[in-house]
Design an enzyme around this catalytic site. Structure first.
Site, PDB file in Angstrom:
ATOM      1  N   ASP A  86     -12.052  11.115  -7.331  1.00 21.13           N
ATOM      2  CA  ASP A  86     -11.239  10.274  -7.801  1.00 21.13           C
ATOM      3  C   ASP A  86      -9.931  10.672  -8.085  1.00 21.13           C
ATOM      4  O   ASP A  86      -9.198  11.719  -8.541  1.00 21.13           O
ATOM      5  CB  ASP A  86     -12.182   9.626  -8.801  1.00 21.13           C
ATOM      6  CG  ASP A  86     -12.072   7.529  -8.589  1.00 21.13           C
ATOM      7  OD1 ASP A  86     -10.474   7.509  -8.496  1.00 21.13           O
ATOM      8  OD2 ASP A  86     -12.438   7.541  -7.699  1.00 21.13           O
TER       9      ASP A  86
ATOM     10  N   HIS B 296      -8.386   4.341 -12.116  1.00 24.43           N
ATOM     11  CA  HIS B 296      -9.393   4.343 -11.399  1.00 24.43           C
ATOM     12  C   HIS B 296     -10.842   5.460 -10.993  1.00 24.43           C
ATOM     13  O   HIS B 296     -11.770   4.971 -11.718  1.00 24.43           O
ATOM     14  CB  HIS B 296      -8.869   4.828  -9.675  1.00 24.43           C
ATOM     15  CG  HIS B 296     -10.069   3.689  -8.689  1.00 24.43           C
ATOM     16  ND1 HIS B 296     -10.294   5.029  -8.016  1.00 24.43           N
ATOM     17  CD2 HIS B 296      -9.908   2.848  -8.166  1.00 24.43           C
ATOM     18  CE1 HIS B 296     -11.484   4.359  -7.587  1.00 24.43           C
ATOM     19  NE2 HIS B 296     -10.993   2.773  -7.088  1.00 24.43           N
TER      20      HIS B 296
ATOM     21  N   SER C 263     -15.469   0.498  -5.005  1.00 28.85           N
ATOM     22  CA  SER C 263     -15.206   1.339  -6.043  1.00 28.85           C
ATOM     23  C   SER C 263     -16.476   1.190  -7.355  1.00 28.85           C
ATOM     24  O   SER C 263     -16.854   2.656  -7.715  1.00 28.85           O
ATOM     25  CB  SER C 263     -13.795   1.136  -6.537  1.00 28.85           C
ATOM     26  OG  SER C 263     -13.075   2.152  -5.785  1.00 28.85           O
TER      27      SER C 263
END
Lengths: 617, 83
Positions: A30, A86, A407
């Site tokens: 990620d 994220h 996600s």
């Protein structure tokens, strides 16, 4: 995650095998990770599991601990620190610690946690400012496999589905699968159009996104009318303010751009101390720059709530038109915007409109996505030095932030896969995947897409407590996948991939993708013809040694489905049995599909597979 | 000679890594590149090694490599996005 795990039934008090859970290593590919987050503290954690062969090479100012046991980064990144937010969010959703009294300015309050809070995390940062390169993704998989991880979580995707031998996530996850590692991958955010799912390889778990029973709403009050909208608005705006349309607040842009509040279009003098109407969500960034007090914007994805950098509310089309009419028909239009609040959503779980849909464009006989997980307004850990939004005046810094996307659903499935691994450390990737798919909650057909049903949710919604005891699994070996690759490649290339002397079946024995021992069942038939399709499957008993399963078929008026044999009797654990499922029908119009389901039940377990017939010319 | 700017980053996928402990991916990858690269050293074109490699290749070089027996596929590097 303050609600999502409880919503799925995986509670703080649910059964755990503490030692086994702390031996599970979750790789998160990620945007990096925030090692300072409370979600990754290592109080109570022992040393890394013996199988761990990785390193902590997170760069300057990055230290691992007994929770984050490994970190690597790939060019152009200069450290494994998360500068986006994220990766911290997804890692904590899959395997973050339990952290009490979390909220985002009072929204989504509760205890944040991952699916496997005692598991270890290895963070691999592949994302730079512009995205992640194919070579970084491939290098990451190589490293993660060599490091000895158990599950890989990849909340990344391409713009469109790619052939397996051109897709770095498919390639990397194939080699991971060969080493016993399951990869969980986001299905994509390009829904609700048909054929938009980008995670298409059968050895991966492709995860769609759904709602939970707690939603975020906010309100716009225009005159005497209150309109309910969706946005994550933490701001308290006291009083009412004059309303102005973007197209009336621009002196330098054509009308189309002005009405959407495109970048650089709004005149500060026109919007100051006013609430602006913008025809697109991102208009709030321009309104923020120009110094408006608030924004009412058209939200084309009303089943999701956007994070906003200022007081703003997103309205669905009908309500936005009401706001425009109010402004046009009122002499001195005024509006106010409330702070967002949580409400109960009895319709949940529903697949959200942005979640990418099947059919699988590369291998239509393999249903994708595979399963669905929570992916709307998920609160999880966030680096406290990263802005909440990219708004130029957004000075908010938080330790827990709210994000939406596949996600976010992907690491929920990763957490469940890790939970299954905790109970069954010797299960193959396909067995774990089968456990998640065949125990999934049935979901209702959604109304927000032209391709609802299995093309939206796959086998259904992940169900952690059932997944650890599926009864039967549809196992597939590396050899099974080799047969599949032989459908599209010559033997020489297949051997390069397998690394051995694998042979491809002769043309007459080659079969098709429907013959892969997959936990969901699909067949392609020729339009407007009579058809008989027989599909063979193999199930492995992972429940009680002595058990008898009976087949149940959900009736469908368009086709006749039979299973032979209808009863499977097992005498030992790991015993395998095969069965044939025959579908007979005729006259399905081109492009149509019909669905049914097969359930093997022993009275305790229900092993469910969707059965989908697609008519394609 | 092909100008360096005419080359684009491609992935050369080679399948499974050999089990041989003596195997050096980088040497193997440079060897493949040296067989096709014109007017530029292979070292300059190689970007990263894994179970394959990333290299800056012209269209012509890409075609040559794609036809080699030890190569599964050659494809342009793409940018993937967080979702």
């Amino acid at each position: 995650t303050t609600r999502s795990w409880d919503f799925m039934g995986l509670k703080l008090s649910s059964p755990r095998k503490a030692t086994a859970e702390s031996n599970v290593i979750v790789a998160v590919i990620d945007s990096g990770i925030d090692p300072d987050s409370e979600s990754f503290r290592d109080e109570g954690f022992g040393a890394a599991p013996m199988k761990w062969k990785g390193v902590c090479e997170g760069g300057e100012n990055f230290s691992c601990n007994n929770k984050i046991i490994g970190a690597r980064f790939y060019e152009p990144a200069e450290s494994a620190r998360d500068e986006d937010g994220h990766g911290t969010h997804t890692a904590s959703t899959a395997a973050g610690n339990e952290v009490r009294d979390v909220s985002f300015y009072g929204l989504e309050p509760g205890t944040a946690r991952g699916g496997v809070p005692s598991a270890r995390i290895a963070a691999y940062k592949v994302s730079g400012a512009t995205g992640c390169s194919s070579e970084a993704i491939l290098a990451t998989f190589d490293d993660a496999i060599a490091d000895g991880v158990d599950i890989v979580s990849v909340s990344l995707g391409s713009a469109s589905p790619l052939p397996f031998d051109n897709d770095p996530i498919a390639i990397g996850s194939y080699h991971a699968m060969k080493r016993g590692i399951l990869t969980s991958n986001s299905a994509g955010n390009s829904g609700p159009g048909a054929g938009t799912v980008t995670s298409v390889a059968p050895w991966m778990l492709a995860v769609a996104a759904s709602s939970r029973d707690r939603r975020i709403i906010d309100k716009a009050v225009l005159g005497s009318r209150t309109l309910i909208g969706a946005s994550v608005n933490s701001f308290i705006l006291k009083g009412s303010f004059p309303l102005i349309y973007g197209k009336d607040a621009s002196s330098n842009c054509p009308e189309y751009y002005a009405r959407t509040c495109a970048d650089g279009c709004l005149d500060s003098n026109s919007v100051r101390n006013k609430i602006v109407l913008c025809d697109r969500p991102a208009g709030f960034y321009e309104a923020d720059r120009a110094g408006a007090r608030g924004v009412i914007f058209y939200n084309p994805i009303p089943d999701d709530a956007s994070l906003v950098p200022m007081p703003a509310v997103g309205l669905r089309s009908e309500d936005y038109n009401v706001a425009i009419s109010y402004m046009n028909s009122t002499k001195d239009p005024q509006a106010s915007i409330s702070k967002s609040e949580n409400i109960k959503d009895p319709a949940a779980p529903e697949v959200v409109s942005f979640s990418s849909r099947g059919p699988n464009q590369i291998l239509p006989e393999i249903i994708k996505p595979d399963v669905t997980g929570p992916g709307v307004t998920i609160i999880a850990a966030y680096p406290s030095d990263v802005p909440v939004t990219s708004g130029s005046r957004d000075t908010r810094r938080v330790k827990y932030n709210i994000l939406s996307g596949t996600s976010m659903s992907c690491p929920h499935a990763t957490g469940v896969a890790a939970y299954v691994k905790e109970f069954h450390p010797d299960w193959s990737p396909s067995a774990i995947k089968s456990a998640l798919m065949t125990t999934a909650w049935p979901m209702n057909h959604t109304t927000n897409s032209s391709c609802p049903g299995e093309f939206a949710y796959g086998s259904g919604h992940i169900n952690p407590l059932k997944a650890i005891d599926p009864g039967l699994v549809y196992d597939a070996s590396a050899e099974d996948y080799i047969k599949l690759l032989c459908l599209d490649m010559d033997e020489a290339r297949v051997r390069l991939i397998s690394g051995d002397n694998s042979t491809c079946p002769t043309a007459s024995e080659q079969g098709s993708a429907k013959d892969l021992n997959y936990p969901s069942i699909s067949a392609i038939v020729t339009p407007m013809t009579r058809f008989t399709v027989t599909i063979r499957r193999r199930v492995t008993n992972v429940g009680l040694a002595n058990s008898t399963y009976k087949a149940e078929i959900m009736p469908n008026s368009q086709v006749e489905i039979k299973v032979e044999p209808q009863v499977l009797s097992f005498k030992s654990v790991n015993e395998e049995k095969t069965f044939d499922l025959t579908i007979v029908g005729r006259g399905l119009p081109d492009g149509s599909h019909m669905s049914s389901s097969l359930v093997w039940s022993d009275g305790t377990h229900k092993v469910k597979s969707p059965v989908l017939v697609q008519s394609l010319s | 000679a092909i100008d360096h700017e005419d080359r684009k980053v491609h992935i050369v996928y080679l399948g499974s890594l050999p089990d041989d402990e003596e195997y050096s991916p980088r040497s193997h990858h440079l060897d493949i590149l040296q067989r096709v690269v014109d007017g530029s050293s292979a070292e300059n074109c190689l970007i990263r090694s894994f179970n394959g490699f990333a290299a800056k290749l012209s269209d012509q070089e890409k075609e040559k490599i794609a036809n080699m027996e030890e190569v599964v596929s050659v494809f342009p590097s793409r940018t993937f996005q967080l979702q």
